[in-house]
Structure formats: structure tokens, C-alpha cells
Scaffold this motif. Structure first.
Motif, PDB file in Angstrom:
ATOM      1  N   LEU A  78       4.262  -6.599  96.944  1.00 36.80           N
ATOM      2  CA  LEU A  78       4.666  -6.086  98.303  1.00 36.80           C
ATOM      3  C   LEU A  78       5.415  -4.836  98.205  1.00 36.80           C
ATOM      4  O   LEU A  78       6.240  -4.540  97.544  1.00 36.80           O
ATOM      5  CB  LEU A  78       5.092  -7.141  99.242  1.00 36.80           C
ATOM      6  CG  LEU A  78       6.683  -7.562  99.169  1.00 36.80           C
ATOM      7  CD1 LEU A  78       7.259  -8.054 100.246  1.00 36.80           C
ATOM      8  CD2 LEU A  78       7.078  -8.372  97.923  1.00 36.80           C
ATOM      9  N   VAL A  88       0.889  -5.754 101.410  1.00 38.87           N
ATOM     10  CA  VAL A  88       0.950  -6.655 100.348  1.00 38.87           C
ATOM     11  C   VAL A  88      -0.452  -6.287  99.374  1.00 38.87           C
ATOM     12  O   VAL A  88      -1.601  -5.757  99.718  1.00 38.87           O
ATOM     13  CB  VAL A  88       0.207  -8.327 100.889  1.00 38.87           C
ATOM     14  CG1 VAL A  88       0.087  -9.155  99.656  1.00 38.87           C
ATOM     15  CG2 VAL A  88       1.556  -8.628 101.810  1.00 38.87           C
ATOM     16  N   VAL A 107       2.249 -14.357 100.774  1.00 38.68           N
ATOM     17  CA  VAL A 107       3.459 -13.816 100.698  1.00 38.68           C
ATOM     18  C   VAL A 107       4.373 -13.533 101.915  1.00 38.68           C
ATOM     19  O   VAL A 107       5.321 -13.811 102.081  1.00 38.68           O
ATOM     20  CB  VAL A 107       3.054 -12.180 100.102  1.00 38.68           C
ATOM     21  CG1 VAL A 107       4.150 -11.168 100.279  1.00 38.68           C
ATOM     22  CG2 VAL A 107       2.614 -12.098  98.890  1.00 38.68           C
ATOM     23  N   ALA A 108       3.667 -13.214 103.050  1.00 36.20           N
ATOM     24  CA  ALA A 108       4.015 -13.070 104.196  1.00 36.20           C
ATOM     25  C   ALA A 108       4.969 -14.608 104.784  1.00 36.20           C
ATOM     26  O   ALA A 108       5.861 -14.552 105.466  1.00 36.20           O
ATOM     27  CB  ALA A 108       2.959 -12.907 105.327  1.00 36.20           C
ATOM     28  N   LEU A 111       8.150 -14.416 103.203  1.00 37.82           N
ATOM     29  CA  LEU A 111       8.904 -13.182 103.222  1.00 37.82           C
ATOM     30  C   LEU A 111       9.494 -13.398 105.007  1.00 37.82           C
ATOM     31  O   LEU A 111      10.284 -12.670 105.345  1.00 37.82           O
ATOM     32  CB  LEU A 111       8.049 -12.193 103.211  1.00 37.82           C
ATOM     33  CG  LEU A 111       8.641 -10.651 103.857  1.00 37.82           C
ATOM     34  CD1 LEU A 111       9.927 -10.487 102.842  1.00 37.82           C
ATOM     35  CD2 LEU A 111       7.491  -9.561 103.668  1.00 37.82           C
ATOM     36  N   ARG A 153       4.421 -16.371  96.421  1.00 41.54           N
ATOM     37  CA  ARG A 153       5.300 -16.833  97.285  1.00 41.54           C
ATOM     38  C   ARG A 153       6.501 -16.532  96.753  1.00 41.54           C
ATOM     39  O   ARG A 153       7.588 -16.056  97.689  1.00 41.54           O
ATOM     40  CB  ARG A 153       5.089 -18.463  97.411  1.00 41.54           C
ATOM     41  CG  ARG A 153       3.768 -18.794  97.959  1.00 41.54           C
ATOM     42  CD  ARG A 153       3.629 -20.381  97.995  1.00 41.54           C
ATOM     43  NE  ARG A 153       4.646 -21.059  98.766  1.00 41.54           N
ATOM     44  CZ  ARG A 153       5.231 -22.299  98.638  1.00 41.54           C
ATOM     45  NH1 ARG A 153       4.498 -23.127  97.681  1.00 41.54           N
ATOM     46  NH2 ARG A 153       6.160 -23.037  99.342  1.00 41.54           N
ATOM     47  N   GLY A 156       7.511 -13.119  97.927  1.00 39.21           N
ATOM     48  CA  GLY A 156       7.790 -12.978  99.062  1.00 39.21           C
ATOM     49  C   GLY A 156       9.096 -13.469  99.276  1.00 39.21           C
ATOM     50  O   GLY A 156      10.005 -12.746 100.137  1.00 39.21           O
ATOM     51  N   ARG A 160      12.632 -11.446 100.829  1.00 35.07           N
ATOM     52  CA  ARG A 160      13.332 -11.889 102.102  1.00 35.07           C
ATOM     53  C   ARG A 160      14.982 -12.176 101.658  1.00 35.07           C
ATOM     54  O   ARG A 160      15.833 -11.797 102.307  1.00 35.07           O
ATOM     55  CB  ARG A 160      12.620 -13.504 102.364  1.00 35.07           C
ATOM     56  CG  ARG A 160      13.656 -13.954 103.653  1.00 35.07           C
ATOM     57  CD  ARG A 160      12.827 -15.347 103.933  1.00 35.07           C
ATOM     58  NE  ARG A 160      13.824 -16.042 104.716  1.00 35.07           N
ATOM     59  CZ  ARG A 160      14.537 -16.894 104.401  1.00 35.07           C
ATOM     60  NH1 ARG A 160      15.111 -16.764 103.031  1.00 35.07           N
ATOM     61  NH2 ARG A 160      15.389 -17.446 105.425  1.00 35.07           N
TER      62      ARG A 160
END
Length: 744
Positions: A78, A88, A107-108, A111, A153, A156, A160
Motif C-alpha cells: 500500500l 492497495v 488491507v483497509a 489500516l 492484514r 495494513g 496504521r
């Protein structure tokens, strides 16, 4: 289409170099020698795909993967720009199964991105995007979500954590006091900073090794029905499939491909092909003879004008009867033990009744709607590829050998696939395009005419099984013996090895690991090689073996005078997930209630690729033997889910694919050649034949399973069992013989 969610808890009860050298590009002895070497290398790769898995692990092209200086890109998956946009990067190929949405959702979620700000890009061929289950960048086996469940994951979550650290530094607060929501970092006092405002400082934070992942109860994006990110482009026509690729100065190639493995062109009329307006070159390569032209139609006409005669070699007398006899011989020599429990002789001796049956399925083509194609451009020591391929990583290693360059010099641009089903995992079309570009000196867009791909394609193996079961005086199975004969996909792949026990795992999957509790059983494999090239096909061995075992278990239920559902449930006492989906599908289909007048129900259950699927088919059979599937009710336990919409659509698509095979699918041979050529004699399910499909998804905390393939295995046996309920006729071969049903 219906989609519902159910809780598992309430459901689970306690061509030759000499011929090729005629081409005009071989104008000198040095060039001819180089060309012969090139063709020999290409032939080896075409026939065997003989490369180690590490061959595709080339160095990444820095120009393609480097992020701009004002972008936060903590990993390959990302990047975030100052305007808050999140991109992504997806390393898997999109062939309709939804990975261009699933990977961004994963991912989102971690994140805590604003989904409205998320977009997706296709990754280059790069080891950063290797499929963890394969060890190479490739898409298949319904692995994308389950293989990347943790890595993407974590990507992300790491980003974050770095954004939170950046905000904590700016606000001089403890990072633990901050939280994130929809692309923002929030402070206890109400202050907010969007991710875009934090990219510069976040990029300076250390990348955490093992960031904490969310608990499922906190998911905001995953598990929710979500519109696919690629839908709009496909609807408005801006989406780019492999066949859409274009570069200036390219030639279009159409090939007369060898109609059977080992066949070679004996004679062809190059002059007639070149007489077609627009035809520029005729080039023979190991897999056939190619006509290169200014456009597809000229190339196709030139190919047709070749008047090619083939030397079919050792398979000149191949016929469908010979295929069947070879399979029968494989049954007689089925000695490789895939599963053995208890003692089948003792089980047989203590049985009150013996039941036996034999089943068979034919070779099948993949019949991708988008014809196989690849645009290749070999320039000096560089190769650029535009293709809808399932195997970007292996392509780098393979094509580096074809073009005689280093893997780092092979750039693969992955475009959308108009159907993959395993066919686009094969390397043949990328090899052929690269050879033709190398030999012609031009960029070449190769398109396999459907007739050529159908005739010389990579088929789902034909397979035959012989069952024998022993029932006790209550109708319960005491013994099961099965011998299965089939060609070996593992051997054909070139990159897999049959283990020392002689069992091709793909030939027996779904059979050797069937879920039913039977105390004495022996399942054995006999390799049978009639000659045609075999390959991975949607759900691979499960596609035929679920038909075999689920039909035979239905036979046992009938012999025991038992309800097929209750009979199965009793044998699934050690398989709560299989039992759960079977009970759910039956409940939602109204199994305990009479079917509408003139309709009959059949059911089946199968586990494949980590997912459990049960299907109930509601079927009618006309006086002319015509089979109509009116409704399919499916229950799916694929563990934790990403996008329920994708799950439902994949089950629908799998039903179409499996029904096509059950009703129509058959590749037959006569005098060494395939008898089918296109959709007129290899039909696929039409829109007016499509049943209503209701999909019910089990809520589960189990690890995610695959979803692209598991809906295919149960449909053929569910329909077969419904046909038996309707007619009393047990059909043990695919496709279903409607002539036999006229006599029912």
C-alpha cells in the motif's frame, strides 16, 4: 440470488527446428544456429514446464516499485498520498474471483482506512507478491485470501501503527491514547488528523515487525457485502483484459497448433498463407505454425490457408474408446494406496450385503470466454509481456530462458483475465508469444483461435473409478473399496513430483479424504496415460471425485432404504462442518417438504480448498430425457469471510461451470484428433438454462478457506441424485446421457 448468514453453532450437531529454419529471419549460419538453440529451449519448456519454483523469483524492477518521495509506502502492499488517497497493490491475478477487491478490503480493514478513498492497482511481477502457499507469485487453488490472510492484514496494521506514532509525535501524546477511524487518527480531546497529513512523518517511523491484528468483532469492512472495485471499469469498457493490449508496430499472430501432444507439421503451404493480404511472416515453432499479420483476421485467414498436414506420431490412432480402455487398464493396476483403514477383507466378510458400481468422466476443456492471448516484445536483452496470466512469477523464469535473458529483464504486466479456471496458469501461450517476438524482431500479439486451443489445449483428466461397499444388516457401510484410474496432473505440470508411494494427490483428492466414517476402507490409484495433455481445471480432482463418492453414497442410501440426507448425517458424526452445511442446505431447500409437482431433489456435500459446500438441486426430467435444473440451494462454510457478495457470486459461477460439465462437457477423440472445436459442439450453459441459486453462508470463526472453486464439486452429484429420484435411473457417467433417460 439469495444470500443469508447462519451461525455454525446451531447447525453443527454434537514443430521441428529444420522446418522452422525456413523462416526468412534465419538468413545466416550464425542466426540459424541461434534460432535452432532458441527453438529447442522453447520446445523443452512448452512440453514440460520444467522449472523449479524459484525460477520466477527475479529481482524487482526498481522503477516500477519505487514510491514517490511524498508518498507513505511502508511496504509493497500500500501507499498513501498527502491527499489521503490509499492505493492497495494486488499481486494476484483477477479472473472474476474478486481479488482486486478482497485484498484491498483486508488491507483497509487493518489500516482503518476510509473505503471511499481506497483504490487498487495490479502489482508487477515481483517476489514481494509471492503467494505464501506457493512460494511464487501465482494465482490458483483458491488460495489468494487464505494465503494472504495474515501478510496483507499485517501490512495494513503496520501502516496504521506508524500513522498513529506520527500523530502521537505531532501532538506530544502517548500513542496508546489515540485511536483511528475511517482514515483519521483521533485524540482523546477530539482533535483529528487525516492520514494524508501524516504521510511525511509516518514514513520516518520504524516499521513494526508483528503488528497486532484486529479481533473479528471489530471488523468494519471485512465480512460486509461490498461492491467490487473493478465493476465500474468492466461496465463502462475501460477495463483492460489481455486481449485489449496494444503497442505500436505490433503484429498479430494466429497459430495452427499441434492437435495432440507430440504431433509435428509434416507439410504446409507457406506461399498460400503469405498470399493473404496483410500477412507478413510464417514461422514454425515447436507447438505449431504461426502466421503473423497486420491484424487478427488476416492472420486467421493466413492460418487457414496453410493447409497444414500433421504427423500425429504415436497418438495417430487415439480414440475415445482407447481412452476408456487405458483407464480400465489403470483400474486393473491400481496398487498405489491413497488411504487404508481397518481391513477391507474383514469388513467384506462381515457385511450382510455388497454393492458395487463404476463411474467415469471424460476429458474437459477449460473453454475460457476470452481466447488465450499474450502480447510479447523482445528488445535486445529485455522482454516485456502483457497478458492475463495466473503465473507471473514462473513466467519471469521461463521466459528468461526462452528469450535467453536474465529473469530481472523480464517485465510482466498482468491484465484482467476473461476466465482462468487453471488454463492461464499454463505457460504455453506466453512461451509461444515470446518465441515469435524474438524470431520476428517485432512485438507480437498472439491469439489462440478457440478451435486451436480446444484441440490442443490442456484438459481436465478423464477418470474412472470402481467402488465396492459392504453394508451391515442395518444398511450401514462396514467396508469401502475404491480404485481410481486417471492421468497424472502432477507429472504433467513439470514442477510437481509424484511421491514415492505413487499416488497423484490431485487424482484422488475428494475421494481419498472423503468425510464419511467407514471402519474399513482402501482407496488406491492407478496411473493411466492415454496421451492428451492434462492440466489443472476448476476444482481439479474434486471436480470428478465428488461426483463419484457422492453418487455412490446415494446408492448406498437407496440400498439401505434410507433418506439420503439422514443417511449422510449419520456417517458425518466426526465432521461437524460438513454436517452443518448439509443440514443447512437441506433446511433452506425444504428437503423435508414435497418438491413442486414434477420436480425432484438431490443433494451432495464436499470439502475442497478448506471450504465446505453442500448443494441441493431441484430438477425435472422431460419425457424426451431433457434435464432442467430449476433451483440450487447452497450452504457454504468457508471460515471467516471477506466479501459475502463475492462468495455468493463465486458459488453461482461454480454452479454454471459444474452444470456445464455435467450436462454437456466432453472432449472426444477420433483418429488422433479432438472432435470438438467451439461452443457449437462444446456447449456451455445458456442464460435460459440457469437455475435460481440461493446461497447461505455459515458464520464461522475458522480460518478462511477458498471460494473460487469449492462450489463446483457438489453440483454434478446433486443433479445426478435428483435425476435418480425423478426416474429411478442411476447415471454413472458425465455428461448425463439424456437418451438413457428416455427409457426411464
Amino acid at each position: 440470488m439469495g444470500i443469508t448468514f447462519e451461525h455454525a453453532a446451531r447447525l453443527a450437531p454434537a514443430a521441428s527446428a529444420d522446418q522452422a529454419s525456413r523462416d526468412e529471419t534465419a538468413s545466416s549460419a550464425t542466426a540459424a544456429t541461434s534460432r535452432r538453440s532458441l527453438l529447442k529451449g522453447g520446445a523443452a519448456l512448452t512440453l514440460s514446464f520444467a522449472l523449479p519454483l524459484t525460477a520466477g523469483r527475479a529481482l524487482a524492477q526498481a522503477a516500477d516499485t519505487a514510491a514517490p518521495s511524498n508518498t507513505f509506502a511502508p511496504n509493497a502492499w500500500l501507499r498513501i498520498t498527502p491527499d489521503g488517497k490509499v492505493t492497495v497493490v494486488c499481486g494476484s491475478a483477477e479472473m472474476g474471483q474478486g481479488v482486486l477487491t478482497a485484498i484491498p478490503m483486508m488491507v483497509a480493514e487493518e489500516l482503518d482506512a476510509d473505503w471511499a478513498q481506497v483504490s487498487v492497482e495490479q502489482a508487477p511481477a515481483d517476489t514481494a507478491y509471492n503467494n505464501p502457499m506457493f512460494g511464487m507469485q501465482a494465482t490458483g487453488g483458491s488460495t489468494t485470501v487464505r494465503a494472504h490472510w495474515t501478510p496483507v492484514r499485517q501490512a495494513g496494521a503496520a501502516a496504521r501503527q506508524m500513522l498513529v506514532a506520527a500523530a502521537a509525535k505531532q501532538w506530544q501524546l502517548d500513542a496508546a491514547s489515540l485511536r483511528t477511524e475511517r482514515g483519521q487518527v483521533l485524540a482523546p480531546d477530539g482533535r483529528k488528523l487525516g492520514y494524508g497529513a501524516l504521510v511525511a512523518e509516518a514514513a520516518r517511523q520504524p516499521v513494526p515487525d508483528k503488528p497486532a491484528l484486529k479481533d473479528r468483532k471489530d471488523f468494519r469492512i471485512m465480512g460486509k457485502p461490498t461492491r467490487r472495485l473493478d465493476s465500474a471499469a468492466k461496465i463502462n469498457g475501460t477495463a483492460k483484459f489481455g486481449i485489449d493490449a496494444k503497442v505500436d508496430g505490433m503484429l498479430v499472430a494466429v497459430m495452427a497448433r499441434a492437435p495432440i501432444a507430440g504431433a509435428k507439421p509434416k507439410a504446409f503451404d507457406e506461399g498460400k498463407a503469405k498470399a493473404v493480404k496483410g500477412v507478413r511472416k510464417v514461422i514454425a515453432i515447436p507447438s505449431g505454425v504461426a502466421v503473423l499479420a497486420d491484424g487478427y483476421w488476416a492472420a486467421k485467414q493466413g492460418r487457414d490457408a496453410l493447409g497444414i498436414e500433421w504427423d500425429l506420431g504415436e497418438h495417430a490412432n487415439l480414440s475415445s474408446d482407447k481412452v476408456s480402455s487405458t483407464l480400465e487398464d489403470g483400474l486393473q493396476h491400481a496398487t498405489a494406496i491413497a488411504r487404508e483403514e481397518g481391513n477391507v477383507k474383514d469388513g467384506a466378510a462381515t457385511s450382510a450385503r455388497r454393492i458395487s458400481a463404476q463411474y467415469e468422466v471424460p476429458y474437459l476443456a477449460h473453454a475460457c470466454m476470452e481466447p488465450l492471448n499474450c502480447l510479447a516484445w523482445v528488445r535486445g536483452d529485455e522482454v516485456t509481456l502483457w497478458a492475463g496470466t495466473q503465473s507471473q512469477g514462473p513466467a519471469q523464469g521461463i521466459l528468461s530462458q526462452v528469450a535467453q535473458v536474465t529473469p530481472a529483464k523480464v517485465k510482466v504486466n498482468t491484465l484482467l483475465l476473461g476466465g482462468g479456471f487453471g488454463r492461464r496458469f499454463a505457460p504455453d501461450f506466453t512461451i509461444d508469444a515470446t518465441l515469435l517476438s524474438k524470431l520476428s524482431g517485432s512485438p507480437v500479439k498472439l491469439i489462440y483461435a478457440r478451435e486451436d486451443d480446444m484441440a490442443a489445449g490442456y484438459y481436465r483428466p478423464a477418470s474412472r473409478v470402481r467402488f465396492e461397499a459392504g453394508l451391515d444388516d442395518k444398511g450401514q457401510p462396514r467396508m469401502l473399496r475404491a480404485e481410481v484410474a486417471s492421468p497424472s496432473i502432477m507429472a504433467a505440470s513439470g514442477f510437481m513430483k509424484i511421491p514415492d508411494n505413487g499416488v497423484d494427490a490431485m487424482a484422488v483428492e475428494g475421494l481419498a479424504d472423503h468425510p464419511y466414517t467407514i471402519p474399513n476402507q482402501r482407496i488406491a490409484y492407478g496411473r493411466a496415460e492415454p496421451g492428451p495433455q492434462v492440466w489443472f481445471w476448476r476444482s481439479v480432482g474434486h471436480s470428478q471425485n465428488a461426483f463419484f463418492i457422492e453418487s455412490f453414497v446415494d446408492e448406498l442410501a437407496h440400498a439401505a432404504k434410507a433418506d439420503p440426507l439422514k443417511y449422510r448425517l449419520a456417517l458425518l458424526d466426526q465432521q461437524p462442518r460438513a454436517r452443518g452445511v448439509l443440514a443447512l442446505a437441506a433446511e433452506k431447500a425444504g428437503w423435508s417438504r414435497p418438491a413442486p409437482k414434477g420436480r425432484f431433489r438431490g443433494l451432495a456435500v464436499a470439502e475442497s480448498f478448506g471450504t465446505y459446500v453442500a448443494e441441493v438441486a431441484e430438477v425435472s426430467v422431460g419425457k424426451d430425457g431433457a434435464i432442467k435444473v430449476h433451483k440450487v440451494t447452497a450452504a457454504v462454510d468457508c471460515g471467516q469471510t471477506v466479501n459475502p457478495q463475492t462468495i455468493a457470486r463465486q458459488i453461482e459461477g461454480a454452479v454454471v461451470y459444474g452444470l456445464t460439465a455435467a450436462l454437456y462437457g466432453r472432449i472426444t477423440f477420433k483418429d488422433g484428433k479432438v472432435e470438438q472445436s467451439n461452443f457449437h459442439d462444446y456447449p456451455v450453459l445458456r442464460m435460459n438454462e440457469m437455475p435460481k441459486v440461493d446461497v447461505h453462508i455459515v458464520q464461522s470463526d475458522a480460518a478462511p478457506g477458498g471460494i473460487g472453486e469449492p462450489g463446483t464439486p457438489p453440483i454434478a452429484p446433486a443433479v445426478a441424485n435428483a435425476i435418480f429420484a425423478a426416474t429411478g435411473k442411476r447415471l454413472r457417467q458425465l455428461p448425463f446421457d439424456t437418451e438413457a433417460l428416455k427409457k426411464a
